[in-house]
Scaffold this motif. Structure first.
Motif, PDB file in Angstrom:
ATOM      1  N   VAL A   4      31.787 -86.296 -27.578  1.00  0.00           N
ATOM      2  CA  VAL A   4      31.262 -85.425 -26.527  1.00  0.00           C
ATOM      3  C   VAL A   4      29.930 -84.869 -27.014  1.00  0.00           C
ATOM      4  CG1 VAL A   4      31.617 -83.334 -25.180  1.00  0.00           C
ATOM      5  CG2 VAL A   4      33.561 -84.834 -25.702  1.00  0.00           C
ATOM      6  N   VAL A   5      28.862 -85.156 -26.270  1.00  0.00           N
ATOM      7  CA  VAL A   5      27.514 -84.742 -26.658  1.00  0.00           C
ATOM      8  C   VAL A   5      26.889 -83.961 -25.519  1.00  0.00           C
ATOM      9  CG1 VAL A   5      25.222 -85.489 -27.389  1.00  0.00           C
ATOM     10  CG2 VAL A   5      27.240 -86.784 -28.122  1.00  0.00           C
ATOM     11  N   ILE A   6      26.398 -82.768 -25.812  1.00  0.00           N
ATOM     12  CA  ILE A   6      25.700 -81.939 -24.825  1.00  0.00           C
ATOM     13  C   ILE A   6      24.246 -81.792 -25.267  1.00  0.00           C
ATOM     14  CG2 ILE A   6      25.570 -79.666 -23.728  1.00  0.00           C
ATOM     15  CD1 ILE A   6      28.586 -79.384 -24.198  1.00  0.00           C
ATOM     16  N   VAL A   7      23.321 -82.015 -24.340  1.00  0.00           N
ATOM     17  CA  VAL A   7      21.891 -81.912 -24.629  1.00  0.00           C
ATOM     18  C   VAL A   7      21.263 -80.931 -23.653  1.00  0.00           C
ATOM     19  CG1 VAL A   7      19.699 -83.140 -24.873  1.00  0.00           C
ATOM     20  CG2 VAL A   7      21.851 -84.314 -25.409  1.00  0.00           C
ATOM     21  N   THR A   8      20.692 -79.840 -24.150  1.00  0.00           N
ATOM     22  CA  THR A   8      19.981 -78.921 -23.265  1.00  0.00           C
ATOM     23  C   THR A   8      18.552 -79.422 -23.073  1.00  0.00           C
ATOM     24  OG1 THR A   8      19.094 -77.418 -24.965  1.00  0.00           O
ATOM     25  CG2 THR A   8      21.348 -77.030 -24.229  1.00  0.00           C
ATOM     26  N   GLY A   9      17.991 -79.149 -21.901  1.00  0.00           N
ATOM     27  CA  GLY A   9      16.636 -79.617 -21.615  1.00  0.00           C
ATOM     28  C   GLY A   9      16.556 -81.135 -21.615  1.00  0.00           C
ATOM     29  N   ALA A  10      17.536 -81.778 -20.949  1.00  0.00           N
ATOM     30  CA  ALA A  10      17.673 -83.230 -21.050  1.00  0.00           C
ATOM     31  C   ALA A  10      17.039 -83.998 -19.898  1.00  0.00           C
ATOM     32  CB  ALA A  10      19.162 -83.590 -21.131  1.00  0.00           C
ATOM     33  N   ASN A  11      16.370 -83.303 -18.972  1.00  0.00           N
ATOM     34  CA  ASN A  11      15.913 -84.014 -17.776  1.00  0.00           C
ATOM     35  C   ASN A  11      14.553 -84.691 -17.917  1.00  0.00           C
ATOM     36  OD1 ASN A  11      14.199 -81.823 -17.621  1.00  0.00           O
ATOM     37  ND2 ASN A  11      15.255 -80.850 -15.900  1.00  0.00           N
ATOM     38  N   SER A  12      13.864 -84.500 -19.061  1.00  0.00           N
ATOM     39  CA  SER A  12      12.562 -85.139 -19.244  1.00  0.00           C
ATOM     40  C   SER A  12      12.180 -85.101 -20.717  1.00  0.00           C
ATOM     41  CB  SER A  12      11.478 -84.435 -18.408  1.00  0.00           C
ATOM     42  OG  SER A  12      11.315 -83.088 -18.846  1.00  0.00           O
ATOM     43  N   GLY A  13      11.072 -85.717 -21.042  1.00  0.00           N
ATOM     44  CA  GLY A  13      10.506 -85.625 -22.382  1.00  0.00           C
ATOM     45  C   GLY A  13      11.438 -86.065 -23.489  1.00  0.00           C
ATOM     46  N   TYR A  88      22.991 -80.556 -28.874  1.00  0.00           N
ATOM     47  CA  TYR A  88      21.552 -80.643 -29.119  1.00  0.00           C
ATOM     48  C   TYR A  88      20.851 -79.524 -28.357  1.00  0.00           C
ATOM     49  CZ  TYR A  88      21.744 -85.279 -31.341  1.00  0.00           C
ATOM     50  OH  TYR A  88      21.975 -86.322 -32.203  1.00  0.00           O
ATOM     51  N   LEU A  89      20.230 -78.612 -29.103  1.00  0.00           N
ATOM     52  CA  LEU A  89      19.541 -77.459 -28.516  1.00  0.00           C
ATOM     53  C   LEU A  89      18.065 -77.796 -28.401  1.00  0.00           C
ATOM     54  CD1 LEU A  89      21.435 -74.744 -30.562  1.00  0.00           C
ATOM     55  CD2 LEU A  89      21.989 -75.667 -28.302  1.00  0.00           C
ATOM     56  N   ASN A  90      17.730 -78.429 -27.295  1.00  0.00           N
ATOM     57  CA  ASN A  90      16.399 -79.002 -27.121  1.00  0.00           C
ATOM     58  C   ASN A  90      15.529 -78.254 -26.117  1.00  0.00           C
ATOM     59  OD1 ASN A  90      14.411 -81.408 -27.167  1.00  0.00           O
ATOM     60  ND2 ASN A  90      15.035 -81.341 -25.017  1.00  0.00           N
ATOM     61  N   ALA A  91      16.136 -77.505 -25.210  1.00  0.00           N
ATOM     62  CA  ALA A  91      15.371 -76.809 -24.171  1.00  0.00           C
ATOM     63  C   ALA A  91      14.421 -75.786 -24.794  1.00  0.00           C
ATOM     64  CB  ALA A  91      16.312 -76.122 -23.188  1.00  0.00           C
TER      65      ALA A  91
END
Length: 345
Positions: A4-13, A88-91
């Motif tokens: 189970v993988v969660i990625v914030t800010g995953a809609n671009s870049g 993944y805390l990317n946002a």
């Protein structure tokens, strides 16, 4: 068992590029795109399913700059999933970045040109503002919202006999000089982005100190200089038309100019393949690209110390109590008002 993988800010870049690379690596993932803009999230999901038709890609509405949104999203995650393998805390945001044009052209024809592009040091300022929660927007979005999310998801991240991973997207712009432990929200400064990213480096260190024994491991990455919507918003479009050929040429002499989101996601993807026990909690894992276009990851020591990171951790715990208390009070008042309206009708 599927991860189970969660990625914030995953809609671009970088976030979307990471999702593409993760699905290519493991098509059995249960991947959750946690995004603020659901229209863009739907488009991202469609793009991922075009290249990976059998993938399990789910959407979650999450605005990490809003306390209520984080609490609601965390509640939905706890209902939907029994565990989390990777968070993944990317946002992140850099609101209204302004460029000192004089400093830009001065640096463009100096020996400092590579460092100027790679870190934006001395080049950018940002205009911060308050959120509806009374927090500084950059601090809330880049750091505190993610901290609150981690705290709310601890039951899924810290489970006996399992290991879970948190991976932060930091920056080469993270700087000790921009951060003050007496002003963690950077209310009085002009480098809010740099301060928030340095704080995330320190928070990662503190999380490892407190949570490794419970199976939770935190790592920090730097994507290098990547051309994303955030980057393109710094200068007018005609500037980029003039500068991009120069930047591709400069890349021959430096490995930090990753330039594309795919390249920038290199370290994020690399960490997905590593055993957490083998990683250095004081290292920032950099995405690098050679002049010939070869991607690789390199660990570089962060300028962080235990005492300051522990103090930051304590201050964030105190702030968490305060904002959650206010959020619960607002919810209670809202429910009471709705009940009142129902009785009136």
């Amino acid at each position: 068992m599927e991860k189970v993988v969660i990625v914030t800010g995953a809609n671009s870049g970088i976030g979307l590029a990471l999702c593409e690379r993760l699905l290519t690596e493991d098509s059995q993932l249960r991947l959750c795109l946690a995004c603020r803009n659901m229209q863009r999230a739907e488009a991202a999901r469609s793009a991922l399913l075009t290249s990976h038709p059998a993938a399990l890609v789910e959407l979650l509405h999450l605005d990490v700059g809003s306390v209520q949104s984080v609490l609601s999203a965390a509640e939905e995650i706890r209902t939907k999933y029994s565990r989390i393998d990777f968070l993944y805390l990317n946002a992140g945001i850099m609101p209204n970045p302004a460029v000192d044009i004089g400093a830009f052209f001065k640096g463009l024809f100096s020996r400092n040109v590579i460092n100027m592009f790679a870190t934006a040091e001395g080049l950018l300022t940002q205009q911060d503002r308050l959120t509806s929660d009374g927090l500084q927007e950059v601090f809330a979005t880049n750091l505190f919202g993610h901290f609150l999310l981690i705290r709310e998801l601890e039951p899924l991240l810290c489970q006996p006999g399992r290991t879970s991973r948190i991976v932060w997207t930091s920056s080469s712009n993270a700087s000790r000089s921009a951060f003050s432990i007496q002003d963690i929200q950077h209310i009085n400064g002009k480098e809010s982005y740099s301060s928030s990213k340095y704080a995330s480096d320190m928070l990662s260190l503190a999380l490892n100190r407190h949570k490794n024994s419970q199976g939770l491991f935190s790592s920090v990455t730097c994507p290098g200089l990547v051309m994303t919507n955030l980057t393109y918003g710094i200068l007018p479009s005609f500037f980029w038309t003039l500068i991009m050929p120069v930047m591709w040429m400069i890349r021959i002499f430096t490995n930090t100019f990753t330039l594309t989101p795919y390249n920038g996601a290199e370290a994020l993807h690399w960490l997905f393949l590593q055993k957490p026990e083998s990683l250095d909690p004081r290292a920032k894992y950099h995405s690098l690209t050679s002049g010939l276009g070869t991607n690789y990851t390199e660990a570089r020591q962060m300028d962080v110390d235990d005492e300051t990171s522990e103090e930051l951790f304590s201050k964030l715990l105190e702030l968490e109590k305060a904002v959650c208390r206010k959020a619960k009070q607002r919810n209670a008042e809202s429910k009471a008002y709705q009940q009142y309206l129902g009785e009136v009708e």
